[in-house]
Design a protein around this motif. Structure first.
Motif, PDB file in Angstrom:
ATOM      1  N   MET A   1       0.806 -11.024  -7.963  1.00 19.48           N
ATOM      2  CA  MET A   1       1.436  -9.966  -7.168  1.00 19.48           C
ATOM      3  C   MET A   1       2.882 -10.322  -6.825  1.00 19.48           C
ATOM      4  SD  MET A   1      -0.768  -7.586  -7.078  1.00 19.48           S
ATOM      5  CE  MET A   1      -1.206  -8.203  -8.716  1.00 19.48           C
ATOM      6  N   ASP A   2       3.149 -11.592  -6.584  1.00 13.34           N
ATOM      7  CA  ASP A   2       4.527 -12.027  -6.326  1.00 13.34           C
ATOM      8  C   ASP A   2       5.409 -11.720  -7.537  1.00 13.34           C
ATOM      9  OD1 ASP A   2       3.923 -12.921  -3.793  1.00 13.34           O
ATOM     10  OD2 ASP A   2       3.732 -15.027  -4.370  1.00 13.34           O
ATOM     11  N   PHE A   3       4.876 -11.955  -8.738  1.00 14.75           N
ATOM     12  CA  PHE A   3       5.655 -11.690  -9.942  1.00 14.75           C
ATOM     13  C   PHE A   3       5.892 -10.185 -10.098  1.00 14.75           C
ATOM     14  CE2 PHE A   3       6.842 -11.160 -14.287  1.00 14.75           C
ATOM     15  CZ  PHE A   3       7.476 -12.331 -14.642  1.00 14.75           C
ATOM     16  N   VAL A   4       4.878  -9.389  -9.857  1.00 20.09           N
ATOM     17  CA  VAL A   4       5.034  -7.928  -9.940  1.00 20.09           C
ATOM     18  C   VAL A   4       6.129  -7.464  -8.985  1.00 20.09           C
ATOM     19  CG1 VAL A   4       3.911  -5.700  -9.481  1.00 20.09           C
ATOM     20  CG2 VAL A   4       2.673  -7.495 -10.720  1.00 20.09           C
ATOM     21  N   HIS A   5       6.113  -8.028  -7.779  1.00 20.46           N
ATOM     22  CA  HIS A   5       7.089  -7.610  -6.770  1.00 20.46           C
ATOM     23  C   HIS A   5       8.489  -8.178  -7.007  1.00 20.46           C
ATOM     24  CE1 HIS A   5       3.459  -6.973  -3.870  1.00 20.46           C
ATOM     25  NE2 HIS A   5       3.652  -5.942  -4.657  1.00 20.46           N
ATOM     26  N   SER A   6       8.605  -9.126  -7.929  1.00 20.24           N
ATOM     27  CA  SER A   6       9.910  -9.735  -8.200  1.00 20.24           C
ATOM     28  C   SER A   6      10.872  -8.787  -8.906  1.00 20.24           C
ATOM     29  CB  SER A   6       9.731 -10.993  -9.059  1.00 20.24           C
ATOM     30  OG  SER A   6       9.389 -10.637 -10.405  1.00 20.24           O
ATOM     31  N   GLY A   7      10.336  -7.754  -9.531  1.00 21.11           N
ATOM     32  CA  GLY A   7      11.175  -6.812 -10.256  1.00 21.11           C
ATOM     33  C   GLY A   7      11.434  -7.185 -11.700  1.00 21.11           C
ATOM     34  N   LYS A   8      10.935  -8.331 -12.157  1.00 21.77           N
ATOM     35  CA  LYS A   8      11.221  -8.796 -13.514  1.00 21.77           C
ATOM     36  C   LYS A   8      10.610  -7.906 -14.587  1.00 21.77           C
ATOM     37  CE  LYS A   8      11.645 -13.641 -12.086  1.00 21.77           C
ATOM     38  NZ  LYS A   8      11.064 -15.015 -12.193  1.00 21.77           N
ATOM     39  N   LEU A   9       9.549  -7.180 -14.243  1.00 18.68           N
ATOM     40  CA  LEU A   9       8.924  -6.293 -15.224  1.00 18.68           C
ATOM     41  C   LEU A   9       9.735  -5.020 -15.441  1.00 18.68           C
ATOM     42  CD1 LEU A   9       5.181  -6.515 -14.095  1.00 18.68           C
ATOM     43  CD2 LEU A   9       6.217  -7.660 -16.066  1.00 18.68           C
ATOM     44  N   GLY A  10      10.752  -4.810 -14.598  1.00 22.74           N
ATOM     45  CA  GLY A  10      11.497  -3.565 -14.641  1.00 22.74           C
ATOM     46  C   GLY A  10      10.722  -2.460 -13.930  1.00 22.74           C
ATOM     47  N   LYS A  11      11.159  -1.247 -14.122  1.00 23.83           N
ATOM     48  CA  LYS A  11      10.490  -0.111 -13.504  1.00 23.83           C
ATOM     49  C   LYS A  11       9.052  -0.007 -14.009  1.00 23.83           C
ATOM     50  CE  LYS A  11       9.683   3.939 -11.621  1.00 23.83           C
ATOM     51  NZ  LYS A  11       9.369   4.051 -10.189  1.00 23.83           N
ATOM     52  N   ILE A  12       8.103   0.002 -13.077  1.00 26.62           N
ATOM     53  CA  ILE A  12       6.690   0.131 -13.451  1.00 26.62           C
ATOM     54  C   ILE A  12       6.281   1.590 -13.265  1.00 26.62           C
ATOM     55  CG2 ILE A  12       4.330  -0.608 -12.966  1.00 26.62           C
ATOM     56  CD1 ILE A  12       5.530  -3.210 -11.826  1.00 26.62           C
ATOM     57  N   ARG A  13       5.904   2.211 -14.354  1.00 23.84           N
ATOM     58  CA  ARG A  13       5.535   3.627 -14.302  1.00 23.84           C
ATOM     59  C   ARG A  13       4.029   3.835 -14.299  1.00 23.84           C
ATOM     60  NH1 ARG A  13       9.070   5.795 -19.203  1.00 23.84           N
ATOM     61  NH2 ARG A  13       9.018   3.612 -19.824  1.00 23.84           N
ATOM     62  N   LEU A  14       3.284   2.805 -14.729  1.00 29.08           N
ATOM     63  CA  LEU A  14       1.831   2.937 -14.801  1.00 29.08           C
ATOM     64  C   LEU A  14       1.167   1.602 -14.493  1.00 29.08           C
ATOM     65  CD1 LEU A  14      -0.764   4.537 -15.558  1.00 29.08           C
ATOM     66  CD2 LEU A  14      -0.405   3.784 -17.924  1.00 29.08           C
ATOM     67  N   ALA A  15       0.201   1.644 -13.593  1.00 25.33           N
ATOM     68  CA  ALA A  15      -0.680   0.497 -13.353  1.00 25.33           C
ATOM     69  C   ALA A  15      -2.080   0.924 -13.769  1.00 25.33           C
ATOM     70  CB  ALA A  15      -0.658   0.086 -11.887  1.00 25.33           C
ATOM     71  N   LYS A  16      -2.733   0.090 -14.565  1.00 20.71           N
ATOM     72  CA  LYS A  16      -4.068   0.411 -15.052  1.00 20.71           C
ATOM     73  C   LYS A  16      -5.067  -0.606 -14.505  1.00 20.71           C
ATOM     74  CE  LYS A  16      -4.698   1.632 -19.312  1.00 20.71           C
ATOM     75  NZ  LYS A  16      -4.718   1.711 -20.789  1.00 20.71           N
ATOM     76  N   ALA A  17      -6.223  -0.122 -14.065  1.00 22.66           N
ATOM     77  CA  ALA A  17      -7.317  -0.999 -13.642  1.00 22.66           C
ATOM     78  C   ALA A  17      -8.577  -0.548 -14.365  1.00 22.66           C
ATOM     79  CB  ALA A  17      -7.506  -0.924 -12.125  1.00 22.66           C
ATOM     80  N   TRP A  18      -9.409  -1.506 -14.737  1.00 22.71           N
ATOM     81  CA  TRP A  18     -10.576  -1.126 -15.539  1.00 22.71           C
ATOM     82  C   TRP A  18     -11.728  -2.118 -15.368  1.00 22.71           C
ATOM     83  CZ3 TRP A  18      -6.196  -3.400 -17.383  1.00 22.71           C
ATOM     84  CH2 TRP A  18      -6.335  -4.604 -18.076  1.00 22.71           C
ATOM     85  N   SER A  19     -12.914  -1.626 -15.680  1.00 27.70           N
ATOM     86  CA  SER A  19     -14.116  -2.463 -15.708  1.00 27.70           C
ATOM     87  C   SER A  19     -15.025  -1.984 -16.833  1.00 27.70           C
ATOM     88  CB  SER A  19     -14.873  -2.388 -14.373  1.00 27.70           C
ATOM     89  OG  SER A  19     -16.079  -3.136 -14.438  1.00 27.70           O
ATOM     90  N   TYR A  20     -15.264  -2.867 -17.795  1.00 29.50           N
ATOM     91  CA  TYR A  20     -16.161  -2.594 -18.904  1.00 29.50           C
ATOM     92  C   TYR A  20     -17.352  -3.550 -18.776  1.00 29.50           C
ATOM     93  CZ  TYR A  20     -12.996   0.521 -21.415  1.00 29.50           C
ATOM     94  OH  TYR A  20     -12.217   1.588 -21.786  1.00 29.50           O
ATOM     95  N   VAL A  21     -18.515  -2.989 -18.511  1.00 27.29           N
ATOM     96  CA  VAL A  21     -19.690  -3.808 -18.198  1.00 27.29           C
ATOM     97  C   VAL A  21     -20.628  -3.793 -19.405  1.00 27.29           C
ATOM     98  CG1 VAL A  21     -21.552  -4.199 -16.546  1.00 27.29           C
ATOM     99  CG2 VAL A  21     -19.387  -3.211 -15.767  1.00 27.29           C
ATOM    100  N   GLY A  22     -20.378  -4.687 -20.317  1.00 24.70           N
ATOM    101  CA  GLY A  22     -21.125  -4.696 -21.566  1.00 24.70           C
ATOM    102  C   GLY A  22     -22.576  -5.097 -21.434  1.00 24.70           C
ATOM    103  N   TRP A  23     -22.902  -5.868 -20.410  1.00 23.11           N
ATOM    104  CA  TRP A  23     -24.271  -6.376 -20.275  1.00 23.11           C
ATOM    105  C   TRP A  23     -25.226  -5.367 -19.674  1.00 23.11           C
ATOM    106  CZ3 TRP A  23     -25.766  -6.066 -15.264  1.00 23.11           C
ATOM    107  CH2 TRP A  23     -24.763  -6.077 -14.288  1.00 23.11           C
ATOM    108  N   LYS A  24     -24.721  -4.238 -19.168  1.00 20.77           N
ATOM    109  CA  LYS A  24     -25.585  -3.272 -18.482  1.00 20.77           C
ATOM    110  C   LYS A  24     -25.990  -2.146 -19.420  1.00 20.77           C
ATOM    111  CE  LYS A  24     -27.800  -1.762 -14.894  1.00 20.77           C
ATOM    112  NZ  LYS A  24     -28.831  -1.110 -15.717  1.00 20.77           N
ATOM    113  N   ASP A  25     -27.287  -2.068 -19.711  1.00 22.87           N
ATOM    114  CA  ASP A  25     -27.815  -0.996 -20.528  1.00 22.87           C
ATOM    115  C   ASP A  25     -28.151   0.219 -19.663  1.00 22.87           C
ATOM    116  OD1 ASP A  25     -27.736  -2.514 -22.903  1.00 22.87           O
ATOM    117  OD2 ASP A  25     -29.643  -3.484 -22.382  1.00 22.87           O
ATOM    118  N   PRO A  26     -28.244   1.406 -20.271  1.00 25.40           N
ATOM    119  CA  PRO A  26     -28.654   2.582 -19.500  1.00 25.40           C
ATOM    120  C   PRO A  26     -30.032   2.379 -18.864  1.00 25.40           C
ATOM    121  CG  PRO A  26     -27.768   3.229 -21.636  1.00 25.40           C
ATOM    122  CD  PRO A  26     -27.909   1.739 -21.663  1.00 25.40           C
TER     123      PRO A  26
END
Length: 428
Positions: free
Chosen positions: A168-193
């Motif tokens: 988070m410190d690196f994100v807030h440092s500005g080195k990434l430039g303008k951030i237009r999209l943040a993505k979060a995800w969870s893929y749970v491969g071990w869980k069957d229907p």
């Protein structure tokens, strides 16, 4: 009084004072912090065991509506020379003066009632995420905590991991430039229907009426019990609120975001249309802010997500992308616009550190010290609920933070969870 007797008397006075002042007690005699666990299966048991690793913490009570699990946990503790009282009603545990702190790790639909009861009883609380099963419940819980002296820690333990802080410190440092999209995800491969099964008799030793609590009265079905409860709207919000509160939390932290202007979501039960689950096994939700978006996605039964990680958060900037998950973080440059940062591996145990942080706040009687205060838990739980509401309405929805309502009534009907069986949302 001569000099020798004076110092002897002073030492006795200091030691006795330490019994009532936990900060002084760290130097002299410290009274044990006595913990009661409400909901002894799964994550509740993991929470208790990591809390017991902290010096001067003891377990004195357990509570669960399933006596089979309750007695098994009691026996497991006895083998470690830990003797506890057991209860099948959380109110009885909360009224017992042998408990200073409670861990609440029951299904989500019970969190609000038990939390409010706990802080009104003067207990310090470790509350599992998501803190509530509706937006209104989250607001009630924040209000109840504010009116109490209780120290509250929410179970979003990633906030105690050093590598997440560094990322988070690196994100807030500005080195990434303008951030237009943040993505979060969870893929749970071990869980069957979940395969549909018929209703069944209530298992011996289970107080099913107490398990249901404020949820709609239904016949007992194994698919809705213990771990599987999270896939049904009566009790929880599926992966959106289960994993979403962990990962969207850092998307919000990284973007210094409050609440979105609009939310749209699309998905469904795509893995197996015959599953018993109600919550979507596949979902994408988009949150619109003033000059950036946050995206959530999840899938049950698939192991490989974005950046070949089954879970994570990515901050996509003009100069490069930072990707972080529980294993560590790295920066992938966009061409030659910035230097890469090689993978920075996690080196600590987040849950253990979270418990240490919780105890420190209790000993110092300082709410501001907790890594995940109730307000933070409420914030991300509400944002996660918004994604589910957009999915359930099937339309783009708009949030008004001034009124804390949506701009359409179809969405507002999901603001509060329905309470049944004589229960009502707590008043604070």
């Amino acid at each position: 009084m001569n000099r020798k007797n004076f110092f002897k008397a002073s030492a006795i006075l200091a030691a006795s004072t330490a019994l009532y002042n936990p900060i002084i007690a760290s130097t002299f005699v410290q009274r044990k912090i006595r913990v009661g666990l409400i909901g002894v299966n799964g994550m509740g048991w993991a929470n208790l065991n990591d809390l017991l690793k902290v010096e001067n913490v003891v377990c004195t009570a357990l509570c669960d509506v399933d006596s089979n699990v309750l007695n098994r946990r009691k026996s497991e503790l006895e083998k470690r020379n830990i003797n506890v009282k057991i209860y099948d009603d959380h109110r009885k545990l909360l009224s017992d003066d042998i408990v200073d702190v409670v861990i609440i790790a029951t299904p989500d639909h019970w969190h609000c009632i038990q939390f409010v009861d706990a802080v009104k009883a003067g207990k310090h609380v470790y509350i599992e995420k998501p803190i509530g099963n509706s937006i209104r419940e989250c607001e009630v819980m924040v209000s109840a905590a504010a009116k109490s002296n209780s120290i509250v820690q929410v179970g979003q333990w990633q906030r105690s991991q050093q590598h997440f802080k560094d990322a988070m410190d690196f994100v807030h440092s500005g080195k990434l430039g303008k951030i237009r999209l943040a993505k979060a995800w969870s893929y749970v491969g071990w869980k069957d229907p979940i395969i549909k099964v018929a209703d069944a008799p209530v298992p011996a030793g289970v107080n099913y009426d107490k398990w249901l609590g404020p949820a709609q009265k239904r016949n007992f079905n194994p698919n809705r019990f213990h771990f599987e409860f999270r896939w049904f709207w009566d009790y929880a919000g599926g992966l959106m609120t289960d994993w979403g509160v962990h990962l969207l939390d850092f998307a919000l932290i990284g973007m210094k975001a409050k609440f979105p202007k609009s939310i749209v979501a699309s998905g469904g039960v795509f893995a197996d249309p015959n599953t018993a689950a109600e919550t979507p096994d596949t979902l994408t939700a988009m949150y619109e802010f003033d000059d950036f978006n946050i995206q959530w996605e999840h899938a049950l039964g698939i192991a490989s997500g974005p950046y070949n990680r089954d879970h994570g958060v990515a901050f996509i900037g003009n100069n490069g992308t930072l990707v972080v998950n529980r294993g560590g973080w790295e920066v992938i440059p966009d061409g030659k616009k910035m230097e890469a940062v090689s993978f920075q591996k996690s080196v600590d145990n987040g849950l253990e550190r979270h418990m240490q942080n919780f105890v420190q706040a209790i000993l110092k009687k300082d709410k501001s010290l907790v890594a995940t205060p109730i307000e933070a838990g409420s914030h991300v739980a509400i944002v996660s609920q918004m994604g589910n509401i957009a999915y359930r309405t099937g339309q783009k929805i708009y949030w008004d933070q001034t009124t804390k309502r949506f701009k359409d009534e179809a969405s507002n009907k999901y603001l509060a969870a329905a309470y049944h069986n004589g229960y009502s949302i707590p008043q604070v």
